[in-house]
Design a protein around this motif. Structure first.
Motif, short mmCIF file in Angstrom:
data_model
loop_
_atom_site.label_atom_id
_atom_site.label_comp_id
_atom_site.label_asym_id
_atom_site.label_seq_id
_atom_site.Cartn_x
_atom_site.Cartn_y
_atom_site.Cartn_z
N GLN A 1 32.28 19.06 25.92
CA GLN A 1 32.16 17.78 25.22
C GLN A 1 32.25 17.92 23.70
OE1 GLN A 1 29.29 14.86 26.77
NE2 GLN A 1 28.70 16.37 28.33
N ASN A 2 32.44 19.17 23.23
CA ASN A 2 32.59 19.44 21.80
C ASN A 2 31.43 18.88 20.98
OD1 ASN A 2 35.04 20.80 22.13
ND2 ASN A 2 36.22 18.89 22.00
N CYS A 3 30.22 19.17 21.45
CA CYS A 3 29.04 18.68 20.72
C CYS A 3 27.90 19.67 20.88
CB CYS A 3 28.62 17.31 21.25
SG CYS A 3 27.96 17.33 22.94
N PHE A 4 26.93 19.54 19.98
CA PHE A 4 25.64 20.17 20.21
C PHE A 4 24.92 19.36 21.29
CE2 PHE A 4 26.28 21.32 15.65
CZ PHE A 4 26.28 22.70 15.81
N LYS A 5 24.07 20.04 22.04
CA LYS A 5 23.21 19.33 22.97
C LYS A 5 21.75 19.66 22.66
CE LYS A 5 25.85 17.90 26.95
NZ LYS A 5 26.04 18.01 28.44
N PHE B 1 24.27 15.62 20.55
CA PHE B 1 23.50 15.40 19.33
C PHE B 1 24.36 15.73 18.12
CE2 PHE B 1 20.94 17.35 15.95
CZ PHE B 1 20.00 16.36 15.69
N HIS B 2 24.28 14.90 17.10
CA HIS B 2 24.93 15.16 15.82
C HIS B 2 23.87 15.21 14.73
CE1 HIS B 2 28.31 13.63 18.19
NE2 HIS B 2 29.11 14.26 17.34
N TYR B 3 24.04 16.15 13.82
CA TYR B 3 23.09 16.19 12.71
C TYR B 3 23.75 15.76 11.40
CZ TYR B 3 24.71 21.01 11.48
OH TYR B 3 25.44 22.11 11.13
N ILE C 1 13.72 24.86 14.14
CA ILE C 1 14.94 25.53 13.70
C ILE C 1 15.99 25.41 14.82
CG2 ILE C 1 16.00 27.71 13.02
CD1 ILE C 1 13.26 28.59 11.95
N ILE C 2 17.08 24.70 14.54
CA ILE C 2 18.08 24.47 15.58
C ILE C 2 19.23 25.47 15.53
CG2 ILE C 2 17.56 22.02 15.89
CD1 ILE C 2 19.92 21.37 14.02
N SER C 3 19.48 26.10 14.39
CA SER C 3 20.57 27.07 14.31
C SER C 3 20.32 28.00 13.12
CB SER C 3 21.93 26.39 14.18
OG SER C 3 21.99 25.57 13.03
N ALA D 1 32.00 14.51 13.37
CA ALA D 1 31.57 15.83 12.95
C ALA D 1 30.12 15.83 12.50
CB ALA D 1 32.46 16.34 11.81
N ASN D 2 29.53 17.02 12.49
CA ASN D 2 28.21 17.25 11.92
C ASN D 2 28.39 17.66 10.47
OD1 ASN D 2 26.30 17.52 14.57
ND2 ASN D 2 28.34 18.35 14.95
N VAL D 3 27.39 17.36 9.65
CA VAL D 3 27.58 17.62 8.23
C VAL D 3 26.24 18.00 7.58
CG1 VAL D 3 27.25 15.19 7.57
CG2 VAL D 3 28.56 16.70 6.07
N ASN D 4 26.35 18.93 6.64
CA ASN D 4 25.24 19.23 5.75
C ASN D 4 25.70 19.00 4.32
OD1 ASN D 4 22.61 20.59 4.87
ND2 ASN D 4 24.17 21.81 3.82
#
Length: 629
Positions: free
Chosen positions: A30-34, A40-42, A172-174, A293-296
């Motif tokens: 699914q090309n996503c974090f779970k 889930f998207h951050y 801490i997720i990653s 996309a996810n972004v920081n």
């Protein structure tokens, strides 16, 4: 080795916590974090706890949460936590675990970038300068000496992170392995594999490990590694689709991530203050989020390079970074919300629920008025107490690292070898001044040699006069191939055509002495050494002020040239309004007292004004072009 490995594995099991249904994983289909089994998207923002006084951490985190962020991203600077080999500091402004707990209490997930190299425009990219005691060490490589130090550090740091992993009940997720390694010349896959296995050993198999690199083929090729999720970084002026299409060549499946979406940029001494418009930054964020996309956002608050912690770049010439790390970020250096923050909040609200309620207000800022200083004496008047062990005697100059003086200042002293009645060149033929040298002959200030800028000055003097050269470390290079940046006089100086020899080298413990309340507790020195008629050359000045309230303020040194400032023993950083762009220094209110006199100590390196005044004002001036300067 087998017994040690077994011990480490048992240590890892000890840190495991019951996880229940908590999980944070990557779904390649699914090309996503779970997160807990759900895509889930951050939307995250970078904050550097080591650039912000600990008392303000909660305030900054709450402002980030109220903007709508669901995560933050942090670096962990190795040199900040292990200033000497085997001496670790995780207290006070280095209380990493306390910071992580505050983020958890605030409702923010955390992305950790522990290096061991972090860049971050921080001295030596976070690598400890004591690594350079081994002259032939190859940093960021499989060099055994380097890996030995890295292994020792990670054996201390990573077990502190493990219980705070999301899968273990924390936030801490990653975790990033190394940092932008594709921008480094080595391209040593063995080194990256070593780090990967070390991180797995201490953190377990479940945590998401990732890499971050610039959006070019070369950077992504050398920086990514099988088994770690590849991410990219780019700013609002870049083409997001093109950057993510390139990333897909190296990370065909899984979530798209921009780990550094630039909200602004850093400043260099002698350059202009960098800005990026709220409209451009918010529009770029919307584009990224619309792509799923996810972004920081780097940075969300920059903070301050207190003390000597700023880094430097080398782009054709050495470019030291300013004390302010404001970065034109959504939160200012002092943590105040900006127009950019509210523009980003508006974009975020289209993709995530933004917490209801008002944004926490700016912290109070105060104008404490004018402070009169007086001269204590020239730096050479205090060599006996600044270097109580006496000088190092050497035929040729030695480096800071040779003397195990990693920051600040060292004084090199020799005798003028012959009569020089006519102007004669004192030169740095091999560009060996690292980074600025302040020259005094027979007590008279003569001029400055500066790395890449000023390689020769003309001097006169008499045979036997003291030739004093105070050398300032302006910050080690933090990015690229030259992070092994030795300091001091790294090659010989010449007078005319003769090499200068027979040096006395004084490592100066200025910070240690000021921390003991010198010179304020030693009034006899002020009386004995006061020389009001001369305000040129490296000299110490002091003053005091009272205040009924304590809050943030900004120190303005109008008509002062360049130097360092301490308030109540705390080193608030370098000033250089003469070159700019930064004019004022941020003074956090937590270092001030409303019960006792506040002490200010200034080390002016070149020239103080005739009237020795400084100003404590209620607003920053981080650009010489600001109105009113």
């Amino acid at each position: 080795m087998g017994a040690r490995l077994l011990y480490l594995l048992l240590l890892g099991l000890l840190y495991e916590q019951p996880r229940g249904d908590r999980s944070f994983t990557i779904d390649d289909d699914q090309n996503c974090f779970k997160k807990d089994g759900v895509c889930f998207h951050y939307i995250s923002g970078s904050i550097h706890y080591f650039r912000i006084p600990a008392i303000y951490w909660k305030d900054r985190l709450m402002k980030m949460y109220m903007t709508g962020l669901n995560a933050i991203q942090i670096y962990v600077p190795w040199n900040f936590h292990e200033p000497e080999p085997g001496m670790f500091n995780f207290e006070g402004d280095g209380a990493l675990e306390h910071f992580l707990d505050l983020a958890n209490e605030t409702g923010l997930l955390v992305i950790v970038r522990p290096g061991p190299y972090i860049c971050s425009e921080w001295d030596m990219g976070g690598l400890p300068a004591w690594l350079l005691n081994k002259k032939d060490i190859v940093l960021r490589s499989s060099d055994p000496d380097y890996l030995s130090a890295v292994n020792s550090w990670l054996s201390v740091l990573l077990p502190r992170l493990r219980p705070r992993l999301y899968n273990n009940g924390g936030n801490i997720i990653s975790v990033q392995v190394e940092n932008e390694y594709g921008s480094y010349h080595a391209c040593d896959y063995s080194y990256m594999r070593h780090l990967f296995h070390t991180f797995r050993l201490y953190l377990g198999d479940d945590v998401v490990l990732f890499t971050t690199d610039g959006n070019t083929d070369r950077e992504l090729k050398c920086g990514s590694l099988q088994g770690m999720h590849a991410t990219v970084d780019f700013g609002p002026a870049d083409d997001a689709k093109k950057a993510f299409d390139l990333l897909r060549r190296y990370q065909p499946t899984g979530p798209l991530v921009n780990s550094e979406y630039y909200t602004g940029w850093l400043d260099y001494w002698g350059g202009n203050h960098s800005t990026a418009s709220p409209q451009m930054v918010s529009h770029g964020l919307q584009t990224i989020l619309e792509m799923g996309a996810n972004v920081n956002m780097y940075m969300f608050e920059g903070g301050t390079n207190f003390g000597y912690w700023n880094g430097a770049d080398y782009k054709e010439q050495y470019k030291p970074i300013t004390t302010s790390y404001d970065y034109d970020a959504p939160l200012t250096e002092a943590g105040d919300p900006t127009e950019k923050l509210f523009a980003l909040r508006s974009v975020i609200s289209q993709f995530l629920p933004v917490p209801e309620g008002p944004m926490p207000p700016p912290t109070p800022k105060y104008d404490y008025g004018v402070v009169k200083l007086q001269k204590v004496g020239d730096i050479t008047d205090f060599l006996d107490i600044l270097c109580p062990g006496g000088p190092i005697v050497t035929r040729y100059p030695i480096t800071f690292e040779d003397a195990k003086q990693y920051f600040g200042f060292m004084l090199y002293r020799t005798r003028v070898p012959w009569e020089i009645p006519d102007m004669t060149s004192l030169s740095d033929p091999f560009n060996g001044v690292r980074d600025r040298a302040y020259i005094t002959i027979d007590g008279s200030f003569t001029g400055v040699l500066e790395r890449d800028h000023v390689r020769m000055i003309n001097v006169t003097g008499s045979a036997g006069d003291w030739l004093d050269i105070l050398v300032e470390n302006m910050g080690r290079i933090n990015f690229g191939s030259f992070v092994n940046d030795l300091k001091g006089l790294v090659s010989n100086l010449t007078l005319g055509v003769d090499i200068l020899t027979d040096w006395l080298v004084y490592p100066l413990n200025i910070d240690g002495l000021i921390a003991e309340n010198w010179p304020h507790m030693h009034r006899n020195h002020i009386i004995m050494a006061a020389q009001p008629e001369s305000h040129t050359g490296p000299a110490v000045y002091t003053g005091t002020f009272k205040t009924a309230v304590t809050g943030d303020t900004f120190l303005k040194l109008f008509k002062w040239t360049k130097g360092q400032v301490w308030i109540n023993g705390f080193n608030i950083g370098r000033y250089w309004p003469d070159r700019g762009p930064q004019v004022t220094l941020y003074v956090p209110g937590n270092i001030l007292s409303n019960r006792e006199m506040n002490n200010i100590t200034v080390l002016e390196l070149e020239s103080a004004p005739e009237i020795l005044l400084i100003f404590l004002i209620d607003r920053p001036i981080i650009s010489k072009n600001d109105h009113g300067f």
